[in-house]
Design an enzyme around this catalytic site. Structure first.
Site, PDB file in Angstrom:
ATOM      1  N   VAL A 147       0.905  -1.151   0.000  1.00  0.00           N
ATOM      2  CA  VAL A 147       0.000   0.000   0.000  1.00  0.00           C
ATOM      3  C   VAL A 147       0.946   1.203   0.000  1.00  0.00           C
ATOM      4  O   VAL A 147       1.549   1.518   1.013  1.00  0.00           O
ATOM      5  CB  VAL A 147      -0.939  -0.005   1.221  1.00  0.00           C
ATOM      6  CG1 VAL A 147      -1.790   1.255   1.263  1.00  0.00           C
ATOM      7  CG2 VAL A 147      -1.821  -1.259   1.213  1.00  0.00           C
ATOM      8  N   PRO A 148       1.123   1.838  -1.153  1.00  0.00           N
ATOM      9  CA  PRO A 148       2.265   2.738  -1.366  1.00  0.00           C
ATOM     10  C   PRO A 148       2.153   4.122  -0.730  1.00  0.00           C
ATOM     11  O   PRO A 148       2.098   5.148  -1.411  1.00  0.00           O
ATOM     12  CB  PRO A 148       2.332   2.826  -2.893  1.00  0.00           C
ATOM     13  CG  PRO A 148       0.911   2.680  -3.322  1.00  0.00           C
ATOM     14  CD  PRO A 148       0.318   1.680  -2.370  1.00  0.00           C
ATOM     15  N   CYS A 149       2.184   4.151   0.592  1.00  0.00           N
ATOM     16  CA  CYS A 149       2.133   5.437   1.290  1.00  0.00           C
ATOM     17  C   CYS A 149       3.376   6.275   0.998  1.00  0.00           C
ATOM     18  O   CYS A 149       3.343   7.498   1.153  1.00  0.00           O
ATOM     19  CB  CYS A 149       1.949   5.224   2.786  1.00  0.00           C
ATOM     20  SG  CYS A 149       3.206   4.207   3.567  1.00  0.00           S
ATOM     21  N   HIS A 150       4.448   5.637   0.537  1.00  0.00           N
ATOM     22  CA  HIS A 150       5.662   6.389   0.192  1.00  0.00           C
ATOM     23  C   HIS A 150       5.450   7.287  -1.025  1.00  0.00           C
ATOM     24  O   HIS A 150       6.226   8.199  -1.257  1.00  0.00           O
ATOM     25  CB  HIS A 150       6.835   5.430  -0.059  1.00  0.00           C
ATOM     26  CG  HIS A 150       6.616   4.462  -1.175  1.00  0.00           C
ATOM     27  ND1 HIS A 150       5.900   3.289  -1.005  1.00  0.00           N
ATOM     28  CD2 HIS A 150       7.001   4.485  -2.470  1.00  0.00           C
ATOM     29  CE1 HIS A 150       5.867   2.629  -2.155  1.00  0.00           C
ATOM     30  NE2 HIS A 150       6.528   3.341  -3.060  1.00  0.00           N
TER      31      HIS A 150
END
Length: 157
Positions: free
Chosen positions: A119-122
């Site tokens: 889950v690409p919170c970056h």
């Protein structure tokens, strides 16, 4: 719940899950030993993460099963829509979930994301294009964004 620890370019990573899916992927600050035997429930996640770090994968297809509030899950679902190699801002993310005033709540949910990288919170940056807080450390966020950059010969930050 089963768990496995693998070594990545950004440190040791713990993967937790069961037959219902992967519930947690976290980067660890301490040095551990990589697990030699991976539980069958986690094998696909381990394989896909290793492919990602090798530059051979830009999406993940294994089943996710994170725990969180309905609001957090709504934010995490929206994070999954950010394309590989792209970024968005907290403000844009707030607009997409339908409440521009929820920017702080969106940022808090982003920070509670239990599925590092998947889950690409970056991929969420400041409205001015700056790197902003990241639970794994800004150096890891920078590395991930550069790893996913469509122009790897150029540095983003």
């Amino acid at each position: 719940m089963k768990q496995a620890v693998i070594k990545t370019p950004l440190g040791f990573t713990k993967i937790v899950g069961d037959e219902s899916g992967i519930s947690s992927i976290t980067v660890l600050e301490e040095r551990l030993k990589e697990d030699e035997i991976i539980p069958s429930e986690l094998e696909e996640a381990v394989r896909q993460l290793k492919e990602y770090f090798a530059g051979d994968r830009n999406n993940f297809t294994f089943t996710l099963n994170p725990e969180g509030t309905d609001f957090q899950k709504k934010v995490w679902k929206e994070l999954l829509e950010i394309p590989f190699g792209k970024t968005t801002s907290y403000l844009e993310l707030s607009k997409k979930i339908g409440d521009v005033k929820a920017i702080r709540a969106v940022a808090a949910a982003n920070g509670k994301n239990p599925l590092w990288i998947i889950v690409p919170c970056h991929r969420v940056i400041g409205s001015d294009g700056s790197l902003t807080g990241y639970a794994g450390g800004l150096w890891r966020k920078k590395w991930l964004l550069e790893h996913e950059s469509p122009s790897p010969q150029q540095k983003l930050f």
